[in-house]
Design a protein around this motif. Structure first.
Motif, PDB file in Angstrom:
ATOM      1  N   VAL A  70      32.210 -37.574  86.109  1.00 35.82           N
ATOM      2  CA  VAL A  70      32.520 -38.936  85.675  1.00 35.82           C
ATOM      3  C   VAL A  70      31.912 -39.116  84.292  1.00 35.82           C
ATOM      4  N   ASP A  71      32.720 -39.523  83.323  1.00 31.37           N
ATOM      5  CA  ASP A  71      32.194 -39.610  81.959  1.00 31.37           C
ATOM      6  C   ASP A  71      31.925 -41.035  81.479  1.00 31.37           C
ATOM      7  N   LEU A  72      32.103 -42.020  82.351  1.00 31.87           N
ATOM      8  CA  LEU A  72      31.858 -43.403  81.965  1.00 31.87           C
ATOM      9  C   LEU A  72      31.022 -44.095  83.037  1.00 31.87           C
ATOM     10  N   VAL A  73      29.897 -44.671  82.614  1.00 30.25           N
ATOM     11  CA  VAL A  73      29.070 -45.493  83.501  1.00 30.25           C
ATOM     12  C   VAL A  73      29.117 -46.895  82.923  1.00 30.25           C
ATOM     13  N   TRP A  74      29.303 -47.880  83.798  1.00 24.63           N
ATOM     14  CA  TRP A  74      29.359 -49.257  83.333  1.00 24.63           C
ATOM     15  C   TRP A  74      28.672 -50.179  84.313  1.00 24.63           C
ATOM     16  N   LEU A 128      17.981 -53.709  77.917  1.00 22.96           N
ATOM     17  CA  LEU A 128      17.712 -52.363  78.421  1.00 22.96           C
ATOM     18  C   LEU A 128      18.950 -51.490  78.281  1.00 22.96           C
ATOM     19  N   PHE A 129      20.085 -52.002  78.733  1.00 25.17           N
ATOM     20  CA  PHE A 129      21.308 -51.214  78.628  1.00 25.17           C
ATOM     21  C   PHE A 129      21.636 -50.893  77.171  1.00 25.17           C
ATOM     22  N   ALA A 130      21.459 -51.855  76.270  1.00 25.58           N
ATOM     23  CA  ALA A 130      21.723 -51.610  74.853  1.00 25.58           C
ATOM     24  C   ALA A 130      20.796 -50.510  74.319  1.00 25.58           C
ATOM     25  N   LYS A 131      19.532 -50.565  74.688  1.00 27.97           N
ATOM     26  CA  LYS A 131      18.563 -49.554  74.249  1.00 27.97           C
ATOM     27  C   LYS A 131      18.953 -48.158  74.744  1.00 27.97           C
ATOM     28  N   LEU A 132      19.599 -48.109  75.921  1.00 28.88           N
ATOM     29  CA  LEU A 132      19.992 -46.820  76.507  1.00 28.88           C
ATOM     30  C   LEU A 132      21.375 -46.355  76.036  1.00 28.88           C
ATOM     31  N   GLY A 133      21.949 -47.062  75.076  1.00 27.77           N
ATOM     32  CA  GLY A 133      23.211 -46.620  74.494  1.00 27.77           C
ATOM     33  C   GLY A 133      24.460 -47.222  75.111  1.00 27.77           C
ATOM     34  N   SER A 171      27.084 -62.837  82.235  1.00 31.37           N
ATOM     35  CA  SER A 171      26.778 -61.407  82.214  1.00 31.37           C
ATOM     36  C   SER A 171      27.667 -60.750  81.165  1.00 31.37           C
ATOM     37  N   THR A 172      27.383 -59.515  80.891  1.00 36.43           N
ATOM     38  CA  THR A 172      28.137 -58.760  79.898  1.00 36.43           C
ATOM     39  C   THR A 172      28.519 -57.417  80.497  1.00 36.43           C
ATOM     40  N   ILE A 173      29.793 -57.086  80.438  1.00 34.25           N
ATOM     41  CA  ILE A 173      30.226 -55.754  80.851  1.00 34.25           C
ATOM     42  C   ILE A 173      29.782 -54.790  79.755  1.00 34.25           C
ATOM     43  N   MET A 174      28.996 -53.802  80.149  1.00 28.10           N
ATOM     44  CA  MET A 174      28.491 -52.801  79.205  1.00 28.10           C
ATOM     45  C   MET A 174      28.831 -51.427  79.739  1.00 28.10           C
ATOM     46  N   GLU A 175      29.162 -50.529  78.825  1.00 27.54           N
ATOM     47  CA  GLU A 175      29.527 -49.184  79.267  1.00 27.54           C
ATOM     48  C   GLU A 175      28.985 -48.123  78.323  1.00 27.54           C
ATOM     49  N   LYS A 176      28.890 -46.923  78.908  1.00 27.31           N
ATOM     50  CA  LYS A 176      28.397 -45.776  78.144  1.00 27.31           C
ATOM     51  C   LYS A 176      29.234 -44.568  78.502  1.00 27.31           C
ATOM     52  N   ARG A 177      29.753 -43.909  77.490  1.00 25.52           N
ATOM     53  CA  ARG A 177      30.468 -42.647  77.673  1.00 25.52           C
ATOM     54  C   ARG A 177      29.427 -41.531  77.710  1.00 25.52           C
ATOM     55  N   LEU A 178      29.519 -40.714  78.741  1.00 22.88           N
ATOM     56  CA  LEU A 178      28.522 -39.659  78.927  1.00 22.88           C
ATOM     57  C   LEU A 178      28.929 -38.336  78.305  1.00 22.88           C
ATOM     58  N   GLY A 179      30.226 -38.115  78.138  1.00 23.57           N
ATOM     59  CA  GLY A 179      30.664 -36.818  77.657  1.00 23.57           C
ATOM     60  C   GLY A 179      30.373 -35.751  78.680  1.00 23.57           C
ATOM     61  N   ALA A 180      30.624 -36.083  79.953  1.00 25.79           N
ATOM     62  CA  ALA A 180      30.336 -35.159  81.058  1.00 25.79           C
ATOM     63  C   ALA A 180      31.106 -33.869  80.889  1.00 25.79           C
ATOM     64  N   ALA A 181      30.469 -32.804  81.271  1.00 26.65           N
ATOM     65  CA  ALA A 181      31.111 -31.495  81.263  1.00 26.65           C
ATOM     66  C   ALA A 181      32.197 -31.468  82.333  1.00 26.65           C
ATOM     67  N   PRO A 182      33.211 -30.617  82.149  1.00 28.35           N
ATOM     68  CA  PRO A 182      34.242 -30.520  83.186  1.00 28.35           C
ATOM     69  C   PRO A 182      33.647 -30.049  84.513  1.00 28.35           C
ATOM     70  N   PRO A 183      34.283 -30.441  85.611  1.00 19.76           N
ATOM     71  CA  PRO A 183      33.781 -29.980  86.923  1.00 19.76           C
ATOM     72  C   PRO A 183      33.685 -28.461  86.966  1.00 19.76           C
ATOM     73  N   GLU A 184      32.735 -27.980  87.754  1.00 21.15           N
ATOM     74  CA  GLU A 184      32.516 -26.536  87.886  1.00 21.15           C
ATOM     75  C   GLU A 184      33.826 -25.840  88.279  1.00 21.15           C
ATOM     76  N   GLY A 185      34.090 -24.713  87.627  1.00 17.28           N
ATOM     77  CA  GLY A 185      35.305 -23.960  87.908  1.00 17.28           C
ATOM     78  C   GLY A 185      36.439 -24.354  86.982  1.00 17.28           C
ATOM     79  N   ALA A 186      36.281 -25.429  86.200  1.00 15.17           N
ATOM     80  CA  ALA A 186      37.344 -25.887  85.327  1.00 15.17           C
ATOM     81  C   ALA A 186      37.192 -25.331  83.910  1.00 15.17           C
ATOM     82  N   ARG A 187      36.155 -24.576  83.676  1.00 16.95           N
ATOM     83  CA  ARG A 187      35.926 -24.030  82.339  1.00 16.95           C
ATOM     84  C   ARG A 187      36.721 -22.760  82.147  1.00 16.95           C
ATOM     85  N   GLY A 188      37.124 -22.553  80.911  1.00 20.60           N
ATOM     86  CA  GLY A 188      37.974 -21.405  80.611  1.00 20.60           C
ATOM     87  C   GLY A 188      37.227 -20.266  80.196  1.00 20.60           C
TER      88      GLY A 188
END
Length: 167
Positions: free
Chosen positions: A113-117, A127-132, A150-167
């Motif tokens: 999962v590459d997005l946490v919100w 706190l969320f702003a400080k953490l990117g 409240s404010t919807i805040m999100e962070k893109r993680l740039g997660a690596a592809p799931p194991e086995g999906a690498r070329g």
């Protein structure tokens, strides 16, 4: 000296302590951002354990303990939505919130999962702003007849592809 903090998975016996910590945190830490009526609507002092059990059902929850006392918790969905993040008022602004958010981010990345919100309260937004996390939009929700910002805040993680999906 800062006491050591241990993180562990939620256990059913933690339910009462989680609910009480939530109430204590809202009423102590949100006083500069939300009035008494808003805080009472957000975190009623009369704790409904059944409601809490239902609320945590389907979420992954990790608790933080210090000297056998629950001092924080975080709960999230597998899709990256960080639903609950609370620390005991005595532990506020000591890095525990950031440590709990890191647990969510690590879990999300491991799942591919590459997005946490989150829907960040005015209390947690810095706190969320400080953490990117970037603000996406402000919202106002009605809780027991009281408007809460409240404010919807999100962070893109740039997660690596799931194991086995690498070329």
């Amino acid at each position: 000296m800062t006491p050591s903090i241990e993180l562990r998975p939620f256990e059913p016996d933690d339910l009462g302590a989680i609910a009480q910590l939530y109430v204590d945190a809202v009423h102590a830490l949100a006083v500069d951002h939300y009035d008494l009526a808003q805080r009472e609507a957000w975190a009623p002092r009369a704790i409904d354990q059944d409601r809490w059990s239902t609320r945590l059902d389907g979420l992954t929850t990790v608790v933080a303990t210090s000297e056998s006392r629950l001092v924080g918790f975080v709960a999230w969905r597998e899709d990256g939505y960080l639903d609950l993040l609370y620390v005991h008022p005595d532990m506020a602004r000591r890095g525990l919130g950031a440590r709990l958010v890191a647990v969510v981010e690590e879990d999300a990345a491991a799942r591919g999962v590459d997005l946490v919100w989150a829907s960040a309260s005015d209390v947690s937004r810095p706190l969320f702003a400080k953490l990117g996390y970037a603000p996406q939009r402000e919202e106002q929700i009605d809780v027991r007849g009281e408007p809460l910002r409240s404010t919807i805040m999100e962070k893109r993680l740039g997660a690596a592809p799931p194991e086995g999906a690498r070329g």
